[in-house]
Scaffold this active site. Structure first.
Site, PDB file in Angstrom:
ATOM      1  N   CYS A   1      33.782  27.673  42.165  1.00  0.00           N
ATOM      2  CA  CYS A   1      33.105  27.699  43.449  1.00  0.00           C
ATOM      3  C   CYS A   1      33.325  26.336  44.095  1.00  0.00           C
ATOM      4  O   CYS A   1      33.599  25.368  43.414  1.00  0.00           O
ATOM      5  CB  CYS A   1      31.616  27.939  43.247  1.00  0.00           C
ATOM      6  SG  CYS A   1      31.303  29.393  42.246  1.00  0.00           S
TER       7      CYS A   1
ATOM      8  N   ARG B   1      38.415  27.690  46.774  1.00  0.00           N
ATOM      9  CA  ARG B   1      37.843  27.797  45.431  1.00  0.00           C
ATOM     10  C   ARG B   1      36.962  29.030  45.274  1.00  0.00           C
ATOM     11  O   ARG B   1      36.474  29.316  44.179  1.00  0.00           O
ATOM     12  CB  ARG B   1      37.015  26.556  45.119  1.00  0.00           C
ATOM     13  CG  ARG B   1      37.834  25.291  45.119  1.00  0.00           C
ATOM     14  CD  ARG B   1      36.958  24.116  44.847  1.00  0.00           C
ATOM     15  NE  ARG B   1      36.602  24.050  43.443  1.00  0.00           N
ATOM     16  CZ  ARG B   1      37.197  23.281  42.552  1.00  0.00           C
ATOM     17  NH1 ARG B   1      38.167  22.498  42.925  1.00  0.00           N
ATOM     18  NH2 ARG B   1      36.829  23.274  41.301  1.00  0.00           N
TER      19      ARG B   1
ATOM     20  N   TRP C   1      32.476  32.163  44.185  1.00  0.00           N
ATOM     21  CA  TRP C   1      33.369  33.159  43.576  1.00  0.00           C
ATOM     22  C   TRP C   1      32.514  33.835  42.508  1.00  0.00           C
ATOM     23  O   TRP C   1      32.149  33.233  41.509  1.00  0.00           O
ATOM     24  CB  TRP C   1      34.583  32.471  42.952  1.00  0.00           C
ATOM     25  CG  TRP C   1      35.584  33.438  42.425  1.00  0.00           C
ATOM     26  CD1 TRP C   1      36.592  34.045  43.118  1.00  0.00           C
ATOM     27  CD2 TRP C   1      35.701  33.904  41.070  1.00  0.00           C
ATOM     28  NE1 TRP C   1      37.312  34.863  42.290  1.00  0.00           N
ATOM     29  CE2 TRP C   1      36.790  34.801  41.021  1.00  0.00           C
ATOM     30  CE3 TRP C   1      34.993  33.664  39.899  1.00  0.00           C
ATOM     31  CZ2 TRP C   1      37.191  35.445  39.861  1.00  0.00           C
ATOM     32  CZ3 TRP C   1      35.391  34.310  38.732  1.00  0.00           C
ATOM     33  CH2 TRP C   1      36.472  35.192  38.733  1.00  0.00           C
TER      34      TRP C   1
ATOM     35  N   ASN D   1      28.304  25.689  39.873  1.00  0.00           N
ATOM     36  CA  ASN D   1      29.646  26.197  39.596  1.00  0.00           C
ATOM     37  C   ASN D   1      29.743  26.329  38.088  1.00  0.00           C
ATOM     38  O   ASN D   1      29.412  25.392  37.371  1.00  0.00           O
ATOM     39  CB  ASN D   1      30.684  25.185  40.119  1.00  0.00           C
ATOM     40  CG  ASN D   1      32.105  25.599  39.782  1.00  0.00           C
ATOM     41  OD1 ASN D   1      32.368  26.764  39.537  1.00  0.00           O
ATOM     42  ND2 ASN D   1      33.012  24.638  39.766  1.00  0.00           N
ATOM     43  N   GLY D   2      30.174  27.491  37.597  1.00  0.00           N
ATOM     44  CA  GLY D   2      30.304  27.679  36.152  1.00  0.00           C
ATOM     45  C   GLY D   2      29.589  28.934  35.702  1.00  0.00           C
ATOM     46  O   GLY D   2      29.260  29.796  36.515  1.00  0.00           O
TER      47      GLY D   2
ATOM     48  N   GLU E   1      57.157  35.632  37.743  1.00  0.00           N
ATOM     49  CA  GLU E   1      56.503  34.882  38.809  1.00  0.00           C
ATOM     50  C   GLU E   1      56.598  35.635  40.136  1.00  0.00           C
ATOM     51  O   GLU E   1      55.639  35.700  40.910  1.00  0.00           O
ATOM     52  CB  GLU E   1      57.139  33.487  38.920  1.00  0.00           C
ATOM     53  CG  GLU E   1      56.668  32.638  40.083  1.00  0.00           C
ATOM     54  CD  GLU E   1      55.154  32.412  40.125  1.00  0.00           C
ATOM     55  OE1 GLU E   1      54.463  32.709  39.144  1.00  0.00           O
ATOM     56  OE2 GLU E   1      54.679  31.959  41.187  1.00  0.00           O
TER      57      GLU E   1
ATOM     58  N   LYS F   1      53.459  36.849  42.433  1.00  0.00           N
ATOM     59  CA  LYS F   1      53.294  36.467  43.847  1.00  0.00           C
ATOM     60  C   LYS F   1      53.046  37.693  44.704  1.00  0.00           C
ATOM     61  O   LYS F   1      52.135  37.729  45.515  1.00  0.00           O
ATOM     62  CB  LYS F   1      54.551  35.774  44.368  1.00  0.00           C
ATOM     63  CG  LYS F   1      54.758  34.331  44.342  1.00  0.00           C
ATOM     64  CD  LYS F   1      53.700  33.335  44.504  1.00  0.00           C
ATOM     65  CE  LYS F   1      52.574  33.353  43.519  1.00  0.00           C
ATOM     66  NZ  LYS F   1      52.444  32.364  42.553  1.00  0.00           N
TER      67      LYS F   1
ATOM     68  N   GLU G   1      49.548  39.594  43.770  1.00  0.00           N
ATOM     69  CA  GLU G   1      48.254  38.937  43.969  1.00  0.00           C
ATOM     70  C   GLU G   1      47.856  38.844  45.431  1.00  0.00           C
ATOM     71  O   GLU G   1      46.673  38.817  45.753  1.00  0.00           O
ATOM     72  CB  GLU G   1      48.206  37.555  43.308  1.00  0.00           C
ATOM     73  CG  GLU G   1      49.013  36.486  43.974  1.00  0.00           C
ATOM     74  CD  GLU G   1      48.855  35.115  43.328  1.00  0.00           C
ATOM     75  OE1 GLU G   1      47.751  34.755  42.927  1.00  0.00           O
ATOM     76  OE2 GLU G   1      49.873  34.396  43.237  1.00  0.00           O
TER      77      GLU G   1
ATOM     78  N   HIS H   1      63.280  51.278  27.926  1.00  0.00           N
ATOM     79  CA  HIS H   1      62.387  51.497  26.775  1.00  0.00           C
ATOM     80  C   HIS H   1      61.015  51.988  27.221  1.00  0.00           C
ATOM     81  O   HIS H   1      60.063  51.923  26.450  1.00  0.00           O
ATOM     82  CB  HIS H   1      62.276  50.212  25.958  1.00  0.00           C
ATOM     83  CG  HIS H   1      63.574  49.786  25.348  1.00  0.00           C
ATOM     84  ND1 HIS H   1      64.210  50.517  24.364  1.00  0.00           N
ATOM     85  CD2 HIS H   1      64.393  48.746  25.623  1.00  0.00           C
ATOM     86  CE1 HIS H   1      65.349  49.928  24.043  1.00  0.00           C
ATOM     87  NE2 HIS H   1      65.486  48.853  24.804  1.00  0.00           N
TER      88      HIS H   1
ATOM     89  N   LYS I   1      41.254  29.557  43.814  1.00  0.00           N
ATOM     90  CA  LYS I   1      42.371  28.671  43.487  1.00  0.00           C
ATOM     91  C   LYS I   1      42.211  28.020  42.117  1.00  0.00           C
ATOM     92  O   LYS I   1      43.090  28.095  41.289  1.00  0.00           O
ATOM     93  CB  LYS I   1      42.475  27.614  44.578  1.00  0.00           C
ATOM     94  CG  LYS I   1      43.616  26.639  44.382  1.00  0.00           C
ATOM     95  CD  LYS I   1      44.933  27.307  44.665  1.00  0.00           C
ATOM     96  CE  LYS I   1      46.098  26.352  44.581  1.00  0.00           C
ATOM     97  NZ  LYS I   1      47.360  27.102  44.483  1.00  0.00           N
TER      98      LYS I   1
HETATM   99  O1  M6R Z   1      45.767  25.090  38.261  1.00  0.00           O
HETATM  100  P1  M6R Z   1      46.549  25.844  37.236  1.00  0.00           P
HETATM  101  O2  M6R Z   1      48.014  25.687  37.426  1.00  0.00           O
HETATM  102  O3  M6R Z   1      46.142  25.518  35.835  1.00  0.00           O
HETATM  103  O4  M6R Z   1      46.182  27.350  37.494  1.00  0.00           O
HETATM  104  C1  M6R Z   1      46.633  28.368  36.642  1.00  0.00           C
HETATM  105  C2  M6R Z   1      46.618  29.703  37.349  1.00  0.00           C
HETATM  106  O5  M6R Z   1      45.315  30.075  37.689  1.00  0.00           O
HETATM  107  C3  M6R Z   1      47.460  29.661  38.622  1.00  0.00           C
HETATM  108  O6  M6R Z   1      48.752  29.233  38.332  1.00  0.00           O
HETATM  109  C4  M6R Z   1      47.521  31.049  39.291  1.00  0.00           C
HETATM  110  O7  M6R Z   1      48.165  31.954  38.453  1.00  0.00           O
HETATM  111  C5  M6R Z   1      48.232  30.929  40.611  1.00  0.00           C
HETATM  112  N1  M6R Z   1      47.372  30.357  41.599  1.00  0.00           N
HETATM  113  C6  M6R Z   1      48.751  32.244  41.101  1.00  0.00           C
HETATM  114  O8  M6R Z   1      49.535  32.093  42.230  1.00  0.00           O
END
Ligand code: M6R
Length: 601
Positions: free
Chosen positions: A2, A27, A76, A102-103, A478, A482, A485, A501, A596
């Site tokens: 958060c 966040r 969040w 937060n937590g 990756e 992208k 998400e 498979h 994030k």
């Molecule tokens: O801050 P970090 O790189 O440790 O975050 C890890 C993942 O949460 C982050 O890479 C996430 O998968 C991406 N924001 C997705 O685009």
């Protein structure tokens, strides 16, 4: 995950707090709220949605936010649905205490049952338990400070928290406590601020004091008192954050993601300038890091999400140039299912934010075993950079969009430089990076091609696939992340050879199948795999490299050494994801259910 901002100052604080909160929306953006404590009356406003929604409610309810101290939160959701009651700040039953959190409080149910049976709760959150507990202990006769300490002592050791707490009876003070979740106190001549990320308050200050786990700070407008976990007052030097506040603005861009995609060529140059001197020699890497890595018999790369994908690519540099075996682990798996380690392991943490709870949990466990650790992060002074033995910066500048783009390419480049520093790449990496930056820019400048591909292939699709082999498979993971998400198109990325498979049964008429073909060893095989999908009606889109191109390929990437191809091939995938999301009318920077910095496990 958060966003939290608090401010106690000599001037009005509501607008700077809301501005800061807006910067921290990445966040979490399910709901938001602000509490202003001005001594005579208190103002609490909450809303579902982000800070703009909160501003609307403030206006609609004609709230006067006059006051010189306050706290705010963008949420969040973890416990309890997204609604105004569950939004923070939470208030004690009698309205004396206000708290943002937060937590996650693991044992909140037990605490409720043990101590708070007579209390009427307003929300379903774990956080409200904390503020009601403080209120209870104060009513039992303890001071606010001691009650906060008592509340914290009741939380399960696994609980992650950062709290800001305000007491109506001490209107200038903000009490701050933290464990596992990030929290910084910022210092200025006009008052002091508290934030879960420096980015939120760079307009006010660049000087911060970090809080360590278990500590409490009492922040007044003209001083900050810091206490260790035993309640003993301690001193700590502040540090300076060298980020320009304007770096955190979108500027001319409609979305941060597009800005951050565009910045990738600059990031490649930044990394090159930072890590190489004018004679192409490595600089700014502590020789102790090189020694510790050379002494190791195996590297373990630990990361989550996009950073994990960058680790899969990075493994190749360390294996091929430094001749070290490498294993790449998802942090949340490693932390609780540790494999048998080699005799002399060396751990590399990859993390954009430096705050990811899963990665931190793994770091804590590795440190307990006494192994050497290095964090590569975009945020120096973050938890994972502070707690590892060594840290190196990614030099990507603030990454705000939830979907990570420039941090991925920065992580790959940083790993290549590190592998070059400890091994022998037999290349002039500085020259290679200079070329790569130029090629990145040329791909970025071809946006309309990827906009058209997204439009043609994905407009009305529910699912899609990315395939490749070897390094191209790593990029497929990756690319799929992208796309899924942010556009919510269900996308799988996987090793092309695995199609037959099982997964090929999902291919229907017009199912989009994207393939990367940049690795000569496997180019023919991937072409075979893509033909198999075309034979079953798939719409195939091939992104190849010059050396492996064939007529009909959707986009041909400039040729660079194959080991570096991920740095180019990911850019079309980022842009395709971006435009597919725009086509659906969705908010690119703020995909649903995500935030994030993932500071909960
Ligand atoms: O801050 P970090 O790189 O440790 O975050 C890890 C993942 O949460 C982050 O890479 C996430 O998968 C991406 N924001 C997705 O685009």
């Amino acid at each position: 995950m958060c966003g939290i901002v608090g401010y106690t100052g000599i001037n009005q604080v509501a607008q700077p707090i809301l501005k800061g909160l807006k910067k921290l929306e990445y966040r979490g953006y399910d709901s938001s709220g602000i509490y202003i404590n001005n001594g005579s009356s208190d103002i609490l406003v909450k809303a579902t949605g982000g800070v703009d929604d909160l501003r609307d409610v403030i206006e609609k309810q004609k709230k006067d936010l006059t006051g010189t101290a306050g706290i705010a939160h963008t949420r969040w959701a973890t416990h309890g649905g997204v609604n105004v009651d569950n939004a923070h700040p939470h208030m004690s039953e009698d309205g004396r205490f206000y708290l943002v959190h937060n937590g996650v409080i693991e044992n909140f149910q037990e605490l409720k049952e043990q101590y708070l049976q007579d209390v009427n709760f307003h929300s379903e959150t774990d956080s409200e338990v904390a503020v009601q507990l403080i209120d209870k202990f104060v009513k039992d006769g303890f001071s606010t400070f001691d009650s906060i300490r008592m509340m914290i002592s009741k939380l399960d050791g696994e609980s992650a928290y950062s709290f800001l707490i305000m007491d109506r009876k001490e209107p200038d003070l903000i009490f701050v406590a933290k464990n596992k979740s990030p929290m910084l106190v910022g210092l200025s001549d006009e008052g002091n601020v508290v934030a879960s990320d420096a980015i939120g308050v760079l307009d006010i200050t660049h000087d911060f004091i970090e809080l360590h786990d278990g500590e409490i700070a009492v922040v007044d407008k003209n001083k900050v008192d810091l206490f260790d976990k035993n309640g003993k007052q301690i001193q700590r030097e502040s540090f300076h954050v060298d980020i320009d506040a304007s770096d955190t603005d979108k500027g001319i861009y409609p979305y941060y993601m597009l800005k951050e995609i565009d910045e990738q060529a600059i990031v490649a140059r930044n990394l090159s300038e930072y890590y190489f001197d004018n004679n192409d020699q490595i600089q700014n890497i502590d020789p102790n890091i090189i020694k510790a890595m050379n002494d190791a018999d195996r590297f373990y790369i630990i990361a989550a999400g996009t950073s994990w994908h960058a680790g899969l690519v990075g493994k190749r540099f360390f294996e091929q140039w430094a001749n070290k075996p490498v294993e790449v682990f998802i942090s949340s798996e490693f932390a609780f299912d540790q494999p048998k380690l080699s005799e002399k392991p060396f751990f590399i943490f990859l993390t954009q934010s430096g705050e990811t709870a899963d990665s931190r949990e793994a770091l804590i466990k590795i440190k307990e075993q006494g192994y050497p650790t290095l964090t590569l992060s975009n945020v120096m002074n973050s938890t994972l950079t502070r707690e590892a033995d060594f840290a190196l910066p990614l030099m990507a500048g603030p990454e705000i969009a939830v979907a990570s783009t420039k941090a991925y390419t920065a992580q790959i480049i940083a790993q290549s430089i590190l592998a070059h520093a400890i091994g022998n790449s037999k290349m002039n990496i500085r020259e290679e990076l200079a070329n790569i930056a130029v090629y990145m820019q040329s791909i970025i400048d071809s946006k309309e091609i990827f906009q058209k591909i997204a439009n043609d292939a994905l407009k009305n699709q529910r699912s899609a696939f990315y395939i490749g082999r070897g390094l191209d498979a790593d990029v497929s993971y990756e690319a799929a992340l992208k796309l899924k998400e942010i556009s919510y198109i269900q996308t799988e990325g996987f090793a092309a050879g695995e199609l037959k498979h099982g997964t090929i049964s999902l291919i229907e008429n017009k199912t989009p199948v994207f393939a990367f073909i940049t690795q000569s060893k496997t180019a023919g095989l991937v072409r075979g795999n893509i033909s198999e999908t075309a034979a079953r009606g798939a719409k195939t889109i091939i992104i190849s490299s010059e050396k492996n191109a064939k007529s009909g390929d959707a986009y041909v990437l400039p040729q660079i050494p194959e080991i570096f191809m991920a740095l180019l091939s990911v850019i079309p995938a980022q842009l395709i994801a971006y435009y597919a999301t725009i086509d659906r009318g969705l908010n690119v920077d703020r995909p649903r259910n995500l935030a994030k910095s993932v500071t909960v496990q």
